[in-house]
Motif scaffolding. Structure first.
Motif, PDB file in Angstrom:
ATOM      1  N   ALA A  53       0.834  -1.208   0.000  1.00 17.48           N
ATOM      2  CA  ALA A  53       0.000   0.000   0.000  1.00 17.48           C
ATOM      3  C   ALA A  53       0.868   1.256   0.000  1.00 17.48           C
ATOM      4  N   ASP A  54       1.937   1.238   0.786  1.00 16.44           N
ATOM      5  CA  ASP A  54       2.806   2.411   0.887  1.00 16.44           C
ATOM      6  C   ASP A  54       3.572   2.666  -0.396  1.00 16.44           C
ATOM      7  N   ARG A  55       4.129   1.620  -0.978  1.00 21.52           N
ATOM      8  CA  ARG A  55       4.989   1.791  -2.156  1.00 21.52           C
ATOM      9  C   ARG A  55       4.196   2.152  -3.397  1.00 21.52           C
ATOM     10  N   PHE A  56       2.977   1.594  -3.531  1.00 19.21           N
ATOM     11  CA  PHE A  56       2.214   1.811  -4.756  1.00 19.21           C
ATOM     12  C   PHE A  56       1.034   2.759  -4.567  1.00 19.21           C
ATOM     13  N   LYS A  57       0.987   3.405  -3.398  1.00 19.99           N
ATOM     14  CA  LYS A  57       0.006   4.469  -3.137  1.00 19.99           C
ATOM     15  C   LYS A  57      -1.423   3.987  -3.352  1.00 19.99           C
ATOM     16  N   VAL A  58      -1.756   2.841  -2.750  1.00 17.30           N
ATOM     17  CA  VAL A  58      -3.110   2.333  -2.812  1.00 17.30           C
ATOM     18  C   VAL A  58      -3.615   2.148  -1.384  1.00 17.30           C
ATOM     19  N   THR A  59      -4.908   1.929  -1.218  1.00 22.06           N
ATOM     20  CA  THR A  59      -5.463   1.718   0.105  1.00 22.06           C
ATOM     21  C   THR A  59      -5.032   0.357   0.649  1.00 22.06           C
ATOM     22  N   ARG A  60      -5.160   0.201   1.970  1.00 18.36           N
ATOM     23  CA  ARG A  60      -4.798  -1.082   2.570  1.00 18.36           C
ATOM     24  C   ARG A  60      -5.698  -2.191   2.038  1.00 18.36           C
ATOM     25  N   GLN A  61      -6.990  -1.888   1.863  1.00 16.81           N
ATOM     26  CA  GLN A  61      -7.914  -2.889   1.321  1.00 16.81           C
ATOM     27  C   GLN A  61      -7.500  -3.313  -0.083  1.00 16.81           C
ATOM     28  N   TYR A  64      -4.516  -5.642   0.211  1.00  9.86           N
ATOM     29  CA  TYR A  64      -4.906  -6.998   0.602  1.00  9.86           C
ATOM     30  C   TYR A  64      -5.456  -7.754  -0.606  1.00  9.86           C
ATOM     31  N   MET A  65      -6.316  -7.094  -1.388  1.00 11.10           N
ATOM     32  CA  MET A  65      -6.901  -7.739  -2.556  1.00 11.10           C
ATOM     33  C   MET A  65      -5.831  -8.077  -3.584  1.00 11.10           C
ATOM     34  N   ALA A  66      -4.859  -7.181  -3.776  1.00 10.71           N
ATOM     35  CA  ALA A  66      -3.792  -7.407  -4.756  1.00 10.71           C
ATOM     36  C   ALA A  66      -2.931  -8.598  -4.354  1.00 10.71           C
ATOM     37  N   LEU A  67      -2.559  -8.677  -3.079  1.00 11.32           N
ATOM     38  CA  LEU A  67      -1.737  -9.803  -2.625  1.00 11.32           C
ATOM     39  C   LEU A  67      -2.511 -11.111  -2.749  1.00 11.32           C
ATOM     40  N   GLY A  68      -3.808 -11.079  -2.445  1.00 13.71           N
ATOM     41  CA  GLY A  68      -4.617 -12.277  -2.594  1.00 13.71           C
ATOM     42  C   GLY A  68      -4.687 -12.732  -4.043  1.00 13.71           C
ATOM     43  N   GLU A  69      -4.903 -11.783  -4.948  1.00 15.28           N
ATOM     44  CA  GLU A  69      -4.955 -12.108  -6.373  1.00 15.28           C
ATOM     45  C   GLU A  69      -3.629 -12.686  -6.852  1.00 15.28           C
TER      46      GLU A  69
END
Length: 287
Positions: A53-61, A64-69
């Motif tokens: 979230a910090d490195r790619f400037k996205v929300t924590r949610q 979580y979805m990106a890592l799951g995918e």
């Protein structure tokens, strides 16, 4: 800061043919950047949603979805590249990216072990790399743009590329054979999107030239310039073997998780603490 993290990839891997989603590509880049060119770290790497979230400037949610995918698909991904045998004969190598992955949804983390074949290509063992800051691709939302930037920056010293034949270039971008078969669709939905994002979000401005045989486009070549000319901070120093950015970056002190927790402010969550300490400390023992 993402701008301070340097990604290193062997140019054989940059030129390799592979297809990754944006989440998978970002996960790999983040893991490689955090490994800092140390092969042993790539054997057992942990990436946290807070980092993503910090490195790619996205929300924590979203993280979580990106890592799951990424964790659901990455194990099945393969890449190929050409290698010469000891007798100078070309060989086609096909390998998985990783040999093991586990996703802790409640913990917001992914643990992965890169495949043995890919580890040497992701570290600085042979000094044949494309260097760039993770911050340069953090704002890219098209995986084609990430691949294009990697491909172009490998020619940083000349600012221009050779002609890439269409079929090879499509592979470089990770485009499937049946995807965008019409040239107009390929340019509109892949190439032009990638060029636009590279020009808006990275440190270079690029343009391309079409090469034709009759009326048929057979290849593309690129020219680009740095937005801030001068000595590039990722240029390798011949004496030290390190980049200017690496030498200027202060080394982080290694501390244990217990030591880090002892620095927590009242009510501070672990993810917030890790983010606050990351510029000065490298926390070990987080598994």
């Amino acid at each position: 800061m993402a701008d301070d993290i340097v990604v290193k990839k062997d140019n054989a891997l940059v030129r390799a043919a592979y297809t990754l989603s944006l989440a998978e590509h970002r996960l790999i880049l983040l893991a490689v950047a955090d490994a800092a060119g140390k092969p042993d770290m790539l054997k057992d790497m942990t990436v946290y949603a807070e980092q993503y979230a910090d490195r790619f400037k996205v929300t924590r949610q979203a993280a979580y979805m990106a890592l799951g995918e990424a964790s659901r698909q990455l194990f099945e991904r393969r890449f190929s590249y050409d290698r010469l045998s000891s007798k100078g004969r070309p060989r086609k190598v096909v390998s998985r990216w990783i040999q093991r992955i586990e996703y802790g949804e409640s913990e917001g983390l992914v643990k992965l072990r890169f495949a043995d074949d890919v580890i040497p290509l992701l570290t600085d063992l042979q000094r044949r790399f494309t260097y760039y800051s993770l911050g340069q691709v953090a704002g890219l939302t098209s995986t084609y743009a990430v691949r294009l930037y990697e491909l172009l920056i490998a020619w940083r010293s000349t600012g221009k590329t050779p002609v890439f034949e269409v079929a090879d270039f499509r592979q470089h971008l990770g485009i499937e054979p049946d995807e965008y078969p019409r040239m107009t669709d390929f340019k509109r939905r892949a190439l032009d999107v990638a060029i636009k994002q590279v020009n808006e979000h990275t440190d270079i401005v690029a343009s391309y030239e079409q090469h034709k045989r009759g009326r048929t486009i057979t290849g593309f070549s690129f020219t680009f310039t740095l937005k801030n000319p001068g000595r590039d901070p990722n240029t390798i120093d011949l004496l030290t073997g390190a980049t200017d950015a690496e030498r200027a970056r202060p080394k982080r002190k290694r501390i244990t998780r217990a030591e880090a927790e002892g620095m927590a402010k009242p009510g501070e969550e672990w993810g917030e603490l890790l983010k606050r300490l990351s510029s000065e400390f490298f926390v070990t023992g987080m598994n």
